[in-house]
Design an enzyme around this catalytic site. Sequence first.
Site, PDB file in Angstrom:
ATOM      1  N   ARG A  40     -26.728  29.567 -10.309  1.00 40.93           N
ATOM      2  CA  ARG A  40     -27.931  29.676  -9.635  1.00 40.93           C
ATOM      3  C   ARG A  40     -27.859  29.946  -8.235  1.00 40.93           C
ATOM      4  NH1 ARG A  40     -31.985  24.632  -8.312  1.00 40.93           N
ATOM      5  NH2 ARG A  40     -33.898  25.737  -8.383  1.00 40.93           N
ATOM      6  N   HIS A  92     -30.027  32.522  -6.313  1.00 39.47           N
ATOM      7  CA  HIS A  92     -30.752  32.321  -4.973  1.00 39.47           C
ATOM      8  C   HIS A  92     -30.072  33.066  -4.003  1.00 39.47           C
ATOM      9  CE1 HIS A  92     -33.376  28.548  -5.953  1.00 39.47           C
ATOM     10  NE2 HIS A  92     -33.065  29.205  -7.351  1.00 39.47           N
ATOM     11  N   ASP A  93     -28.828  33.465  -3.899  1.00 43.44           N
ATOM     12  CA  ASP A  93     -28.447  34.368  -3.016  1.00 43.44           C
ATOM     13  C   ASP A  93     -29.055  35.727  -2.912  1.00 43.44           C
ATOM     14  OD1 ASP A  93     -26.967  35.250  -0.554  1.00 43.44           O
ATOM     15  OD2 ASP A  93     -25.429  36.308  -2.002  1.00 43.44           O
ATOM     16  N   VAL A 111     -32.775  36.403  -2.060  1.00 45.50           N
ATOM     17  CA  VAL A 111     -33.356  36.193  -0.387  1.00 45.50           C
ATOM     18  C   VAL A 111     -32.255  36.839   0.612  1.00 45.50           C
ATOM     19  CG1 VAL A 111     -33.766  34.257   1.162  1.00 45.50           C
ATOM     20  CG2 VAL A 111     -34.188  33.703  -1.382  1.00 45.50           C
ATOM     21  N   GLY A 146     -31.034  39.709  -0.389  1.00 41.70           N
ATOM     22  CA  GLY A 146     -29.925  40.176  -0.732  1.00 41.70           C
ATOM     23  C   GLY A 146     -28.534  39.473  -0.905  1.00 41.70           C
ATOM     24  N   ASP A 176     -25.808  38.520   0.167  1.00 42.47           N
ATOM     25  CA  ASP A 176     -25.096  38.580   1.373  1.00 42.47           C
ATOM     26  C   ASP A 176     -24.682  37.115   1.682  1.00 42.47           C
ATOM     27  OD1 ASP A 176     -27.531  37.129   2.127  1.00 42.47           O
ATOM     28  OD2 ASP A 176     -27.801  38.373   4.008  1.00 42.47           O
ATOM     29  N   GLU A 210     -31.306  28.696   4.902  1.00 46.29           N
ATOM     30  CA  GLU A 210     -31.866  28.722   3.304  1.00 46.29           C
ATOM     31  C   GLU A 210     -31.730  27.394   2.617  1.00 46.29           C
ATOM     32  OE1 GLU A 210     -30.616  32.131   1.219  1.00 46.29           O
ATOM     33  OE2 GLU A 210     -30.908  33.234   2.926  1.00 46.29           O
ATOM     34  N   ASN A 252     -34.663  24.978  -2.657  1.00 45.51           N
ATOM     35  CA  ASN A 252     -33.368  24.983  -2.737  1.00 45.51           C
ATOM     36  C   ASN A 252     -32.516  23.567  -2.641  1.00 45.51           C
ATOM     37  OD1 ASN A 252     -32.942  27.638  -3.078  1.00 45.51           O
ATOM     38  ND2 ASN A 252     -32.586  28.024  -0.983  1.00 45.51           N
ATOM     39  N   PRO A 302     -38.985  33.136  -7.389  1.00 48.17           N
ATOM     40  CA  PRO A 302     -39.845  32.842  -8.321  1.00 48.17           C
ATOM     41  C   PRO A 302     -39.836  31.369  -8.267  1.00 48.17           C
ATOM     42  CG  PRO A 302     -37.850  33.434  -9.639  1.00 48.17           C
ATOM     43  CD  PRO A 302     -37.509  33.581  -8.108  1.00 48.17           C
ATOM     44  N   HIS A 344     -30.785  29.630 -18.042  1.00 52.46           N
ATOM     45  CA  HIS A 344     -31.418  28.413 -18.302  1.00 52.46           C
ATOM     46  C   HIS A 344     -30.887  27.778 -19.773  1.00 52.46           C
ATOM     47  CE1 HIS A 344     -34.916  29.092 -15.388  1.00 52.46           C
ATOM     48  NE2 HIS A 344     -33.758  28.974 -14.858  1.00 52.46           N
ATOM     49  N   ASP A 349     -31.795  23.292 -21.610  1.00 46.91           N
ATOM     50  CA  ASP A 349     -31.635  23.396 -23.038  1.00 46.91           C
ATOM     51  C   ASP A 349     -31.482  22.206 -23.779  1.00 46.91           C
ATOM     52  OD1 ASP A 349     -30.609  23.955 -25.689  1.00 46.91           O
ATOM     53  OD2 ASP A 349     -29.077  25.665 -25.049  1.00 46.91           O
ATOM     54  N   ASP A 381     -25.019  30.095 -24.202  1.00 45.85           N
ATOM     55  CA  ASP A 381     -25.559  30.809 -25.628  1.00 45.85           C
ATOM     56  C   ASP A 381     -27.146  31.183 -25.602  1.00 45.85           C
ATOM     57  OD1 ASP A 381     -26.862  28.434 -26.083  1.00 45.85           O
ATOM     58  OD2 ASP A 381     -25.347  27.655 -27.364  1.00 45.85           O
TER      59      ASP A 381
HETATM   60  C1  HEM Z   1     -37.575  33.611 -14.045  1.00 44.35           C
HETATM   61  C2  HEM Z   1     -37.710  32.712 -12.687  1.00 44.35           C
HETATM   62  C3  HEM Z   1     -36.972  31.530 -12.546  1.00 44.35           C
HETATM   63  C4  HEM Z   1     -37.644  30.329 -12.309  1.00 44.35           C
HETATM   64  C5  HEM Z   1     -39.182  30.028 -11.950  1.00 44.35           C
HETATM   65  C6  HEM Z   1     -36.373  29.205 -12.055  1.00 44.35           C
HETATM   66  C7  HEM Z   1     -37.072  28.110 -12.121  1.00 44.35           C
HETATM   67  C8  HEM Z   1     -35.836  27.026 -12.188  1.00 44.35           C
HETATM   68  C9  HEM Z   1     -36.297  25.609 -11.963  1.00 44.35           C
HETATM   69  C10 HEM Z   1     -37.508  24.960 -11.647  1.00 44.35           C
HETATM   70  C11 HEM Z   1     -34.886  25.358 -11.975  1.00 44.35           C
HETATM   71  C12 HEM Z   1     -34.916  23.610 -11.887  1.00 44.35           C
HETATM   72  C13 HEM Z   1     -34.358  23.342 -10.734  1.00 44.35           C
HETATM   73  C14 HEM Z   1     -34.173  21.857 -10.075  1.00 44.35           C
HETATM   74  O1  HEM Z   1     -34.201  20.888 -10.667  1.00 44.35           O
HETATM   75  O2  HEM Z   1     -33.817  21.646  -8.985  1.00 44.35           O
HETATM   76  C15 HEM Z   1     -33.963  26.082 -12.449  1.00 44.35           C
HETATM   77  C16 HEM Z   1     -32.522  25.730 -12.610  1.00 44.35           C
HETATM   78  C17 HEM Z   1     -31.804  26.525 -12.857  1.00 44.35           C
HETATM   79  N1  HEM Z   1     -31.759  28.130 -12.696  1.00 44.35           N
HETATM   80 FE1  HEM Z   1     -33.598  29.046 -12.559  1.00 44.35          FE
HETATM   81  N2  HEM Z   1     -35.294  30.046 -12.397  1.00 44.35           N
HETATM   82  C18 HEM Z   1     -35.548  31.407 -12.656  1.00 44.35           C
HETATM   83  C19 HEM Z   1     -34.577  32.388 -12.853  1.00 44.35           C
HETATM   84  C20 HEM Z   1     -33.142  31.730 -12.848  1.00 44.35           C
HETATM   85  C21 HEM Z   1     -32.325  32.957 -12.899  1.00 44.35           C
HETATM   86  C22 HEM Z   1     -32.681  34.534 -12.811  1.00 44.35           C
HETATM   87  C23 HEM Z   1     -31.052  32.377 -12.946  1.00 44.35           C
HETATM   88  C24 HEM Z   1     -29.573  33.135 -12.611  1.00 44.35           C
HETATM   89  C25 HEM Z   1     -29.499  34.510 -12.729  1.00 44.35           C
HETATM   90  C26 HEM Z   1     -31.455  31.109 -12.944  1.00 44.35           C
HETATM   91  C27 HEM Z   1     -30.427  29.955 -13.048  1.00 44.35           C
HETATM   92  C28 HEM Z   1     -30.695  28.549 -13.270  1.00 44.35           C
HETATM   93  C29 HEM Z   1     -29.681  27.562 -13.253  1.00 44.35           C
HETATM   94  C30 HEM Z   1     -28.302  27.908 -13.845  1.00 44.35           C
HETATM   95  C31 HEM Z   1     -30.475  26.382 -13.153  1.00 44.35           C
HETATM   96  C32 HEM Z   1     -29.480  25.109 -13.455  1.00 44.35           C
HETATM   97  C33 HEM Z   1     -28.987  24.418 -12.103  1.00 44.35           C
HETATM   98  C34 HEM Z   1     -28.438  23.408 -12.395  1.00 44.35           C
HETATM   99  O3  HEM Z   1     -28.335  22.614 -13.144  1.00 44.35           O
HETATM  100  O4  HEM Z   1     -27.851  22.778 -11.035  1.00 44.35           O
HETATM  101  N3  HEM Z   1     -32.848  30.655 -13.001  1.00 44.35           N
HETATM  102  N4  HEM Z   1     -34.459  27.226 -12.331  1.00 44.35           N
END
Ligand code: HEM
Length: 324
Positions: free
Chosen positions: A67, A71-72, A75, A77, A79, A90, A96, A164, A194, A246, A254
């Site tokens: 994640r 997030h890098d 925002v 790019g 960097d 950030e 964040n 997003p 996710h 999941d 997976d």
């Molecule tokens: C499509 C738009 C996306 C939205 C709206 C979104 C939103 C979120 C939200 C709300 C969470 C929970 C955060 C929390 O409880 O603090 C989350 C977790 C996560 N997101 Fe996304 N996300 C998106 C796309 C992505 C992308 C593109 C990636 C990586 C390339 C990603 C990787 C992750 C990961 C790995 C977690 C779990 C983090 C953890 O367990 O600490 N997400 N995301």
Amino acid sequence: MSIYQGGLVAALLAVAISLTCLSSHAEAQGLAVGYYTNSCPTVETIIYNSMWDSYTRDPTTAPGVLRLAFHDCFVRGCDASVLLDGVDSEKAAAVNVNLHGFDAIDAAKTAVEDACPGTVSCADILQYAARDSVLLTGGEGWDVSGGRRDGFTSSSADPPLELPLQTMTVPELLANFAAKNLNAAHMVALSGSHSIGVAHCQFIVDRLYNYPNSATGSDPSLPADLLEFLKTQCPDSAATPEINIDEVSPGTFDSQYFDNIIRNRGVIASDQHLMDHTSTQGEVAANNGPAFGGNFGRAMVVMARFNVLTGSAGQIRTNCRQVN
Ligand code: HEM
């Protein structure tokens, strides 16, 4: 020359031209696979070993670091702006608040600096470590380019403007990703991140109690048992349990995530709503199987090129948390 041969030559020429364009595009950006072959030949092994250490001590390192890479890049790019400490950096943005995995990046950086001082950027370490997070949780790998350099600036005002939100509609999400040169196929494959990790109640309660245009207050696409479970876990936004995104295989990278949302069992609203729109619904089905691994890696390569600093721009930070 027959028409068939002529067509074949033209097709080969077109492929050659497009490959040249692709490689010159990558070279123009200064990124390359094997970028550190001469300057730090073992960098990728050093980072993998360090990530393995961090992950075996704390498996949540993998989703945390993956994640962070996202997030890098979204925002300013890719960097390493997300890694900078500071009261207004950030990290201080509300969106964040739960970011973690910084200590794993620090450990990888320390190991890399011991072997190759002043050579490898934090921005590159983060992208290698994100790939390793996927490998460590059972996913496929991909070739990660190096050559990014580290930025000087990080502001808490930026993440809310660039990232997003789980409350966005599919057209809003698509526009957000398009601004980062990512199309619908990339966006859906990347959402497969996710497959691992957790969400906190503050990002779920909107769906349970304040869902727009719902007579009951909750998102009507939620099955009754999942709604009840989430309401029990999250009576309000301040509740602290961490909900596996999941529910079936939370620690394994997976395609199960896609199967879940096809069955209406997505936990994050924006994930479930990928099924609402024709442009994303087909991509969900396409990723629900062995194609996901390759699609994900290709999308990460595109994401990791966004707005990079290369050449003499930026710097190679000594400590990922502060500019030199
Ligand atoms: C499509 C738009 C996306 C939205 C709206 C979104 C939103 C979120 C939200 C709300 C969470 C929970 C955060 C929390 O409880 O603090 C989350 C977790 C996560 N997101 Fe996304 N996300 C998106 C796309 C992505 C992308 C593109 C990636 C990586 C390339 C990603 C990787 C992750 C990961 C790995 C977690 C779990 C983090 C953890 O367990 O600490 N997400 N995301």
